[in-house]
Design an enzyme around this catalytic site. Structure first.
Site, mmCIF file in Angstrom:
data_model
loop_
_atom_site.group_PDB
_atom_site.id
_atom_site.type_symbol
_atom_site.label_atom_id
_atom_site.label_comp_id
_atom_site.label_asym_id
_atom_site.label_seq_id
_atom_site.Cartn_x
_atom_site.Cartn_y
_atom_site.Cartn_z
ATOM 1 N N LYS A 48 16.016 49.337 14.518
ATOM 2 C CA LYS A 48 16.494 48.318 15.446
ATOM 3 C C LYS A 48 17.965 48.529 15.843
ATOM 4 O O LYS A 48 18.369 48.145 16.932
ATOM 5 C CB LYS A 48 16.251 46.929 14.855
ATOM 6 N N ASP A 63 14.573 39.358 16.688
ATOM 7 C CA ASP A 63 13.336 39.799 16.057
ATOM 8 C C ASP A 63 12.268 38.754 16.447
ATOM 9 O O ASP A 63 12.604 37.647 16.889
ATOM 10 C CB ASP A 63 13.559 39.825 14.541
ATOM 11 N N ASP A 65 14.897 38.493 10.115
ATOM 12 C CA ASP A 65 14.535 37.919 8.811
ATOM 13 C C ASP A 65 14.123 38.918 7.738
ATOM 14 O O ASP A 65 14.060 38.571 6.571
ATOM 15 C CB ASP A 65 13.409 36.908 8.975
ATOM 16 N N ASP A 104 8.493 38.310 14.700
ATOM 17 C CA ASP A 104 7.691 37.770 13.589
ATOM 18 C C ASP A 104 8.566 37.249 12.453
ATOM 19 O O ASP A 104 9.404 37.977 11.926
ATOM 20 C CB ASP A 104 6.757 38.852 13.045
ATOM 21 N N ASP A 131 14.890 44.639 9.893
ATOM 22 C CA ASP A 131 16.071 44.193 10.648
ATOM 23 C C ASP A 131 17.378 44.694 10.028
ATOM 24 O O ASP A 131 18.452 44.537 10.606
ATOM 25 C CB ASP A 131 16.112 42.653 10.704
#
Ligand code: CA
Length: 223
Positions: A150, A8, A173, A10, A177
């Site tokens: 994802k 990931d 995070d 950000d 996700d």
């Protein structure tokens, strides 16, 4: 043995203000020089993913819009359409606090927006009625097509490279996700990860915002 790392961006490679961790970049370049494949999967738009791939030196495909679109070897693949998400955003913009984000001009398979917390439940319910869903990346709300997430990107890479779950490490995070953390792959997260991501992690680093990358790579003996 880890052959593919799916990252990931950000909050995982960056801080809250989205400044990228130089330490993370250095460690990513190290594992790439050890012939490990690295792929980025973000809620961000594909032009940004192209920039990150180019300037960091990412060796695998990169996905934007939470898996809806992929850049691989100068070729863009759209896995979903933005028609329904766009229609839905127009509708909720008239009746709720939802407001579209300027980055939508570069989105091709989904749309992003902001809204007041009090509208979340109603908008979320309405999205599901339309065959869509909304997800919070902590940097925006995203209206996605059903099946666009994802995990879809990870499954795609798995087939593309003909590798097993045990060869894959995912790092993320926040709630967008979750789908890839529900796969039976290796899962690690920074200390700033949401509680649901931490609960699904095999390894939670004591470091946040990109500084966990080196620590996680060491944990899995990748450096
Ligand atoms: Ca994130």
């Amino acid at each position: 043995m880890i052959k593919l790392i799916v990252l990931d961006v950000d909050g995982t490679l960056t801080d809250k203000a989205r400044k990228i961790s130089l330490n993370a970049i250095e460690n990513i370049r190290k594992v790439i020089s050890n012939d490990i494949l690295v792929s980025l999967v973000s809620g961000n738009v594909i032009p940004v993913m192209f920039g990150l791939k180019t300037y960091i030196g990412i060796n695998g495909p990169v996905f934007g819009e939470n898996g809806g679109i992929m850049l691989n070897n100068s070729e863009i693949t759209h896995f979903f359409s933005k028609n329904l998400p766009k229609q839905f955003l127009n509708e909720i913009s008239r009746t709720t606090s939802a407001r579209e984000m300027f980055t939508n001009q570069w989105r091709e398979t989904s749309v992003a927006f902001t809204m007041d917390e009090e509208d979340r439940e109603a908008v979320s319910k309405k999205a599901v009625e339309k065959g869509l869903y909304i997800v919070d990346s902590k940097f925006a709300w995203h209206i996605m097509n059903r099946g666009q997430n994802k995990a879809f990107a990870v499954e795609y890479l798995k087939k593309l490279y003909d590798i097993d779950n045990s060869n894959i490490l995912v790092i993320g995070d926040s709630d967008n996700d979750l789908s890839m953390f529900e796969l039976n792959v290796h899962r690690a997260s920074p200390s700033n990860a949401s509680s649901s991501i931490r609960n699904l992690s095999e390894y939670v680093s004591e470091y946040p915002y990109g500084n966990e990358i080196g620590d996680i790579f060491e944990h899995y003996h990748l450096l």
